[in-house]
Design a protein around this motif. Structure first.
Motif, PDB file in Angstrom:
ATOM      1  N   ALA A  77       0.836  -1.205   0.000  1.00  0.00           N
ATOM      2  CA  ALA A  77       0.000   0.000   0.000  1.00  0.00           C
ATOM      3  C   ALA A  77       0.868   1.251   0.000  1.00  0.00           C
ATOM      4  CB  ALA A  77      -0.931  -0.006   1.214  1.00  0.00           C
ATOM      5  N   THR A  78       1.951   1.218   0.771  1.00  0.00           N
ATOM      6  CA  THR A  78       2.850   2.369   0.835  1.00  0.00           C
ATOM      7  C   THR A  78       3.518   2.626  -0.508  1.00  0.00           C
ATOM      8  OG1 THR A  78       3.290   1.950   3.183  1.00  0.00           O
ATOM      9  CG2 THR A  78       4.863   3.332   2.005  1.00  0.00           C
ATOM     10  N   VAL A  79       3.960   1.558  -1.167  1.00  0.00           N
ATOM     11  CA  VAL A  79       4.600   1.702  -2.480  1.00  0.00           C
ATOM     12  C   VAL A  79       3.610   2.263  -3.494  1.00  0.00           C
ATOM     13  CG1 VAL A  79       5.583   0.421  -4.426  1.00  0.00           C
ATOM     14  CG2 VAL A  79       6.316  -0.098  -2.088  1.00  0.00           C
ATOM     15  N   ASN A  80       2.390   1.704  -3.502  1.00  0.00           N
ATOM     16  CA  ASN A  80       1.390   2.177  -4.468  1.00  0.00           C
ATOM     17  C   ASN A  80       1.016   3.632  -4.219  1.00  0.00           C
ATOM     18  OD1 ASN A  80       1.274  -0.312  -5.756  1.00  0.00           O
ATOM     19  ND2 ASN A  80      -0.391  -1.066  -4.467  1.00  0.00           N
ATOM     20  N   ASP A  81       0.835   3.990  -2.946  1.00  0.00           N
ATOM     21  CA  ASP A  81       0.485   5.373  -2.627  1.00  0.00           C
ATOM     22  C   ASP A  81       1.630   6.323  -2.977  1.00  0.00           C
ATOM     23  OD1 ASP A  81      -1.960   4.544  -1.769  1.00  0.00           O
ATOM     24  OD2 ASP A  81      -1.523   4.699   0.383  1.00  0.00           O
ATOM     25  N   ALA A 134      -7.697  -4.004   6.946  1.00  0.00           N
ATOM     26  CA  ALA A 134      -7.138  -3.013   6.017  1.00  0.00           C
ATOM     27  C   ALA A 134      -6.578  -1.806   6.763  1.00  0.00           C
ATOM     28  CB  ALA A 134      -8.207  -2.577   5.018  1.00  0.00           C
ATOM     29  N   LEU A 135      -7.216  -1.404   7.849  1.00  0.00           N
ATOM     30  CA  LEU A 135      -6.696  -0.311   8.670  1.00  0.00           C
ATOM     31  C   LEU A 135      -5.344  -0.692   9.255  1.00  0.00           C
ATOM     32  CD1 LEU A 135      -9.923   0.841  10.535  1.00  0.00           C
ATOM     33  CD2 LEU A 135      -8.445   2.334   9.180  1.00  0.00           C
ATOM     34  N   LYS A 136      -5.257  -1.881   9.795  1.00  0.00           N
ATOM     35  CA  LYS A 136      -4.015  -2.331  10.419  1.00  0.00           C
ATOM     36  C   LYS A 136      -2.891  -2.484   9.392  1.00  0.00           C
ATOM     37  CE  LYS A 136      -4.733  -5.727  13.405  1.00  0.00           C
ATOM     38  NZ  LYS A 136      -5.336  -6.943  13.989  1.00  0.00           N
ATOM     39  N   ALA A 137      -3.283  -2.816   8.153  1.00  0.00           N
ATOM     40  CA  ALA A 137      -2.280  -2.981   7.095  1.00  0.00           C
ATOM     41  C   ALA A 137      -1.946  -1.662   6.408  1.00  0.00           C
ATOM     42  CB  ALA A 137      -2.780  -3.983   6.058  1.00  0.00           C
ATOM     43  N   GLY A 138      -2.663  -0.584   6.761  1.00  0.00           N
ATOM     44  CA  GLY A 138      -2.412   0.708   6.135  1.00  0.00           C
ATOM     45  C   GLY A 138      -3.048   0.862   4.769  1.00  0.00           C
ATOM     46  N   LYS A 139      -3.942  -0.046   4.405  1.00  0.00           N
ATOM     47  CA  LYS A 139      -4.590   0.027   3.093  1.00  0.00           C
ATOM     48  C   LYS A 139      -5.636   1.124   3.060  1.00  0.00           C
ATOM     49  CE  LYS A 139      -7.115  -2.807  -0.286  1.00  0.00           C
ATOM     50  NZ  LYS A 139      -7.701  -4.139  -0.560  1.00  0.00           N
ATOM     51  N   ILE A 140      -6.319   1.378   4.190  1.00  0.00           N
ATOM     52  CA  ILE A 140      -7.308   2.448   4.274  1.00  0.00           C
ATOM     53  C   ILE A 140      -7.001   3.329   5.475  1.00  0.00           C
ATOM     54  CG2 ILE A 140      -9.120   1.090   3.134  1.00  0.00           C
ATOM     55  CD1 ILE A 140     -10.403   0.660   5.895  1.00  0.00           C
ATOM     56  N   ASP A 141      -7.572   4.539   5.483  1.00  0.00           N
ATOM     57  CA  ASP A 141      -7.375   5.490   6.577  1.00  0.00           C
ATOM     58  C   ASP A 141      -8.567   5.548   7.513  1.00  0.00           C
ATOM     59  OD1 ASP A 141      -4.756   6.781   5.724  1.00  0.00           O
ATOM     60  OD2 ASP A 141      -5.957   7.030   3.910  1.00  0.00           O
ATOM     61  N   ILE A 142      -9.758   5.246   6.996  1.00  0.00           N
ATOM     62  CA  ILE A 142     -10.971   5.241   7.805  1.00  0.00           C
ATOM     63  C   ILE A 142     -11.943   4.256   7.167  1.00  0.00           C
ATOM     64  CG2 ILE A 142     -12.092   7.142   6.536  1.00  0.00           C
ATOM     65  CD1 ILE A 142     -13.214   8.114   9.243  1.00  0.00           C
ATOM     66  N   GLY A 143     -12.771   3.642   7.997  1.00  0.00           N
ATOM     67  CA  GLY A 143     -13.748   2.685   7.480  1.00  0.00           C
ATOM     68  C   GLY A 143     -15.122   2.964   8.046  1.00  0.00           C
ATOM     69  N   ALA A 268     -17.827   4.147  12.554  1.00  0.00           N
ATOM     70  CA  ALA A 268     -16.582   4.587  11.911  1.00  0.00           C
ATOM     71  C   ALA A 268     -15.407   3.884  12.580  1.00  0.00           C
ATOM     72  CB  ALA A 268     -16.421   6.102  12.018  1.00  0.00           C
ATOM     73  N   CYS A 269     -14.474   3.391  11.784  1.00  0.00           N
ATOM     74  CA  CYS A 269     -13.288   2.691  12.285  1.00  0.00           C
ATOM     75  C   CYS A 269     -12.035   3.494  11.924  1.00  0.00           C
ATOM     76  CB  CYS A 269     -13.181   1.296  11.668  1.00  0.00           C
ATOM     77  SG  CYS A 269     -14.616   0.236  11.924  1.00  0.00           S
ATOM     78  N   ARG A 270     -11.165   3.671  12.919  1.00  0.00           N
ATOM     79  CA  ARG A 270      -9.887   4.361  12.691  1.00  0.00           C
ATOM     80  C   ARG A 270      -8.789   3.614  13.438  1.00  0.00           C
ATOM     81  NH1 ARG A 270     -13.691   8.097  14.266  1.00  0.00           N
ATOM     82  NH2 ARG A 270     -14.264   9.774  12.805  1.00  0.00           N
ATOM     83  N   ARG A 271      -7.551   3.829  13.025  1.00  0.00           N
ATOM     84  CA  ARG A 271      -6.421   3.228  13.745  1.00  0.00           C
ATOM     85  C   ARG A 271      -6.304   3.858  15.125  1.00  0.00           C
ATOM     86  NH1 ARG A 271      -4.499   2.799   8.523  1.00  0.00           N
ATOM     87  NH2 ARG A 271      -3.879   4.988   8.428  1.00  0.00           N
ATOM     88  N   ARG A 272      -6.097   3.041  16.130  1.00  0.00           N
ATOM     89  CA  ARG A 272      -6.015   3.525  17.516  1.00  0.00           C
ATOM     90  C   ARG A 272      -4.654   4.144  17.790  1.00  0.00           C
ATOM     91  NH1 ARG A 272      -8.276  -0.570  21.643  1.00  0.00           N
ATOM     92  NH2 ARG A 272     -10.193   0.374  20.821  1.00  0.00           N
ATOM     93  N   GLY A 273      -4.671   5.250  18.544  1.00  0.00           N
ATOM     94  CA  GLY A 273      -3.438   5.867  19.003  1.00  0.00           C
ATOM     95  C   GLY A 273      -2.696   6.654  17.957  1.00  0.00           C
ATOM     96  N   GLU A 274      -3.300   6.880  16.810  1.00  0.00           N
ATOM     97  CA  GLU A 274      -2.622   7.604  15.740  1.00  0.00           C
ATOM     98  C   GLU A 274      -3.054   9.069  15.761  1.00  0.00           C
ATOM     99  OE1 GLU A 274      -1.711   5.697  11.773  1.00  0.00           O
ATOM    100  OE2 GLU A 274      -3.282   7.078  11.153  1.00  0.00           O
ATOM    101  N   ASN A 275      -2.098   9.973  15.815  1.00  0.00           N
ATOM    102  CA  ASN A 275      -2.428  11.392  15.785  1.00  0.00           C
ATOM    103  C   ASN A 275      -2.979  11.762  14.406  1.00  0.00           C
ATOM    104  OD1 ASN A 275      -1.574  11.945  18.423  1.00  0.00           O
ATOM    105  ND2 ASN A 275       0.556  12.168  17.752  1.00  0.00           N
ATOM    106  N   PRO A 276      -4.176  12.350  14.348  1.00  0.00           N
ATOM    107  CA  PRO A 276      -4.758  12.662  13.035  1.00  0.00           C
ATOM    108  C   PRO A 276      -3.967  13.729  12.293  1.00  0.00           C
ATOM    109  CG  PRO A 276      -6.077  13.618  14.813  1.00  0.00           C
ATOM    110  CD  PRO A 276      -5.049  12.738  15.460  1.00  0.00           C
TER     111      PRO A 276
END
Length: 300
Positions: A77-81, A134-143, A268-276
């Protein structure tokens, strides 16, 4: 440890055989065997049980396989982005969603985000469990989903509870009045999605089971559109969130339920502990306004 070790490990885990894995990777078997041995020595854990008929993952191996998938998904995901950003000089913001939330506030949120010319919005249709992964893998930012799933790395925020309605074949006697859950239970039901839970199908069937009602589920399908097509074909009814009534479908009538408080959450789902970052703060501001409109009756 190198990324190739993870890729080699995943190939062996999937094939459960060094020879087949080596063919898949287009390398000779001895280097592959040595690489897996080096990986096990570095971790200090045996990842495979060697048997005469092949390989079997150990308990540690099964855990490592799950983590390896997430790491490689994140890398991909990082490479593609990165490539996308380099080509368009835009920040990528990826949103996961279940189809039933795409008929209310979500399109408005996407439209407003796209007004920022420096943003590229990427949408992924994913079940709630898939969104968490997908959130944990960094594929999406919010679900945006419907099902509560406990995971230490993901925060789930209840946005609001949405009334459920029945999608019923046009002309069916159930369309002459608000049907009750008891009346609906006497008719064939179509549920979605199919497959292992937890999912929306489990949630809707649970509404009947908690009331002591038995169901005649005649078909499980993968998506909302197929479920509505079967309803239009007079195969049975299905339950859908209220916002789906915006999807006009010939042969289908949407009926409010006679029972009170039959609702389904929007989460809504977001990664925990991540500063927006700035994009997430913008998305949260837009989302807060849309949810406020929904809760105060200024729908959508």
């Amino acid at each position: 440890m190198e990324l190739r070790h993870l890729r080699y490990f995943m190939a062996v885990a999937e094939e459960q055989n060094f020879t087949r894995a080596a063919k898949q990777l287009f390398i000779a078997q001895p280097p592959l065997t040595r690489a897996i041995k080096q990986l096990e020595e570095e971790i200090g854990v045996e990842l495979f049980i060697r048997k005469s008929r092949g390989l079997e993952l150990t308990t540690g191996g099964r855990y490592f396989l799950e983590q390896a998938r997430q790491i490689l998904d994140k890398v991909n995901a990082t490479v593609n982005d990165t490539r996308r950003i380099a080509q368009h000089r835009k920040t990528v913001f990826s949103i996961g969603f279940v189809p039933s939330v795409f008929y209310g506030q979500l399109p408005l949120m996407v439209r407003r985000l796209r007004r920022n010319k420096n943003l590229e919005i990427v949408l992924h249709e994913l079940k709630t469990r898939e969104q968490v992964d997908a959130l944990k893998a960094g594929k999406i930012d919010i679900g945006f989903g419907r099902i509560r799933i406990e995971d230490p790395d993901v925060d789930q925020e209840l946005l609001f509870d949405e009334p459920m309605i029945a999608a019923i074949p046009a002309g069916n006697p159930l369309t002459h009045h608000r049907p009750s859950m008891k009346e609906l239970s006497a008719w064939p039901m179509i549920t979605f999605p199919s497959g292992p839970g937890p999912n929306f199908s489990d949630l809707t069937q649970g509404l009947f089971h908690r009331r002591g009602l038995r169901l005649n589920v005649i078909q499980q399908v993968n998506d909302l559109q197929t479920a509505l097509s079967l309803v239009a074909s007079d195969m049975g009814f299905t339950l859908v969130p209220e916002q789906v009534r915006r999807l006009h479908r010939e042969g289908v009538e949407y009926m409010p339920l006679d029972d009170d408080n039959i609702t389904v959450p929007v989460i809504a789902c977001r990664r925990r502990g991540e500063n927006p970052n700035a994009v997430m703060r913008l998305a949260n501001t837009i989302l807060d306004g849309l949810v406020e409109n929904r809760l105060t009756g200024r729908y959508p």
